[in-house]
Design an enzyme around this catalytic site. Structure first.
Site, PDB file in Angstrom:
ATOM      1  N   LYS A  60      22.387  12.550 -35.865  1.00 59.27           N
ATOM      2  CA  LYS A  60      22.814  11.281 -36.445  1.00 59.27           C
ATOM      3  C   LYS A  60      21.820  10.820 -37.500  1.00 59.27           C
ATOM      4  O   LYS A  60      20.621  11.127 -37.416  1.00 59.27           O
ATOM      5  CB  LYS A  60      22.907  10.194 -35.361  1.00 59.27           C
ATOM      6  CG  LYS A  60      23.546  10.636 -34.063  1.00 59.27           C
ATOM      7  CD  LYS A  60      23.484   9.549 -33.005  1.00 59.27           C
ATOM      8  CE  LYS A  60      23.821  10.089 -31.624  1.00 59.27           C
ATOM      9  NZ  LYS A  60      22.733  10.886 -31.036  1.00 59.27           N
ATOM     10  N   TYR A 111      15.349  10.050 -33.249  1.00 57.32           N
ATOM     11  CA  TYR A 111      14.714  10.479 -32.004  1.00 57.32           C
ATOM     12  C   TYR A 111      13.442  11.287 -32.278  1.00 57.32           C
ATOM     13  O   TYR A 111      12.629  11.480 -31.370  1.00 57.32           O
ATOM     14  CB  TYR A 111      15.665  11.343 -31.169  1.00 57.32           C
ATOM     15  CG  TYR A 111      16.934  10.671 -30.729  1.00 57.32           C
ATOM     16  CD1 TYR A 111      17.114   9.280 -30.818  1.00 57.32           C
ATOM     17  CD2 TYR A 111      17.986  11.420 -30.211  1.00 57.32           C
ATOM     18  CE1 TYR A 111      18.290   8.690 -30.419  1.00 57.32           C
ATOM     19  CE2 TYR A 111      19.170  10.829 -29.797  1.00 57.32           C
ATOM     20  CZ  TYR A 111      19.323   9.464 -29.909  1.00 57.32           C
ATOM     21  OH  TYR A 111      20.494   8.877 -29.509  1.00 57.32           O
ATOM     22  N   ASP A 168      22.896  16.732 -27.998  1.00 56.93           N
ATOM     23  CA  ASP A 168      22.998  15.525 -28.833  1.00 56.93           C
ATOM     24  C   ASP A 168      21.607  15.005 -29.171  1.00 56.93           C
ATOM     25  O   ASP A 168      20.795  14.737 -28.284  1.00 56.93           O
ATOM     26  CB  ASP A 168      23.784  14.441 -28.093  1.00 56.93           C
ATOM     27  CG  ASP A 168      23.953  13.184 -28.925  1.00 56.93           C
ATOM     28  OD1 ASP A 168      25.021  13.051 -29.566  1.00 56.93           O
ATOM     29  OD2 ASP A 168      23.032  12.344 -28.947  1.00 56.93           O
ATOM     30  N   HIS A 208      24.557   6.673 -37.300  1.00 63.52           N
ATOM     31  CA  HIS A 208      23.988   6.257 -36.019  1.00 63.52           C
ATOM     32  C   HIS A 208      24.337   4.815 -35.654  1.00 63.52           C
ATOM     33  O   HIS A 208      24.672   4.515 -34.500  1.00 63.52           O
ATOM     34  CB  HIS A 208      22.466   6.421 -36.070  1.00 63.52           C
ATOM     35  CG  HIS A 208      21.834   6.538 -34.727  1.00 63.52           C
ATOM     36  ND1 HIS A 208      20.646   7.192 -34.519  1.00 63.52           N
ATOM     37  CD2 HIS A 208      22.208   6.095 -33.504  1.00 63.52           C
ATOM     38  CE1 HIS A 208      20.331   7.149 -33.236  1.00 63.52           C
ATOM     39  NE2 HIS A 208      21.258   6.474 -32.601  1.00 63.52           N
TER      40      HIS A 208
END
Length: 268
Positions: A82, A53, A48, A116
């Protein structure tokens, strides 16, 4: 309206979360790459990540390296990423974001892409969702879903959606059991994923959970992950340490009792 295609969570009940935690931001570079190698070597097949990120490229490199060894095939992995809803983005720009994630991950498709966070402007959520539906039609994404949405925001999305979200990802652990949201999701055929299943690490010393773990010769962390899996929720714990990565997936050869499940479910 139709259901999004989704490989059953029973095949991928535990994933490696790669977001930030209390000790810092999301893992980057060599650290992220090593964590993916360690996770896959330990039996994880669900990874994930997210555009925000900023580690999609590192994860893509690690996956490419693992696949090059020939130990596993791409179809054995389940990769989730996401994107944030951008109110100024056009449909085409959202599709470009999808394509960029695929490029970063060095793959030909993403198994699951989530919105997200919900936008406060519900029309923006609708616009982004429509673009993701197009990405599914183009076979860029296998499944689409949402993260951090509540029932009312999903209800709004469903009014104009052609595809039902396959997954809802929210914070969940014994002190945030999400019982009502799980019930809501089940009614709509939506699977639920728990991020921060260890309470961001705050519950690993909880005496009640520790005692349950002792009765099974397991850690408190493993107890909380087993609790999620046993109630049909996918868990994505985060760790960069090999011993914890291995520990977090040690949940398949034992079960919690009905009473233990209730104690965890009712914890405040």
């Amino acid at each position: 309206m139709c259901e999004a295609t989704l490989v059953s969570p029973k095949r991928f009940p535990i994933g490696l979360g790669t977001g930030g935690n209390r000790t810092g931001g999301p893992p980057q570079g060599k650290v992220a790459i090593q964590s993916i190698h360690d996770a896959i070597d330990s039996g994880y097949r669900h990874i994930d990540t997210a555009i925000d990120y900023q580690n999609e490229k590192a994860i893509g490199q690690a996956v490419t390296e693992v696949l090059a060894k020939g130990v596993i095939k791409r179809q054995e992995l389940f990769i989730t990423t996401k994107l944030m809803p951008n109110p100024t983005n056009t449909r085409e720009e959202t599709l470009k974001s999808v394509q960029l994630s695929i490029q970063n991950l060095n793959t030909s498709y993403v198994d699951l892409m989530l919105i997200h966070m919900p936008s406060n402007d519900l029309a923006v959520n609708d616009k982004v969702w429509s673009a993701l539906e197009e990405a599914v039609a183009q076979k860029l994404i296998r499944s689409i879903g949402v993260s951090n949405f509540n029932a009312q925001q999903i209800d709004s999305l469903l009014k104009n959606a052609k595809v039902v979200p396959a997954m809802l990802q929210v914070e969940s652990h014994p002190q945030v059991n999400q019982r009502q949201l799980i019930s809501y999701s089940n009614k709509h055929g939506i699977h639920l994923t728990a991020y921060s299943p260890l309470g961001a690490g705050t519950l690993i010393k909880n005496p009640t959970i520790v005692e349950i773990g002792k009765s099974h010769n397991k850690s408190a962390a493993t107890v909380m992950i087993r609790w999620q899996v046993q109630r049909g929720v996918v868990a994505i714990p985060k760790s960069l340490k090999l011993n914890y990565i291995k520990e977090n997936i040690d949940v398949f050869d034992w079960t919690l009792t009905d009473n233990e499940m209730k104690v965890l479910e009712d914890m405040k």
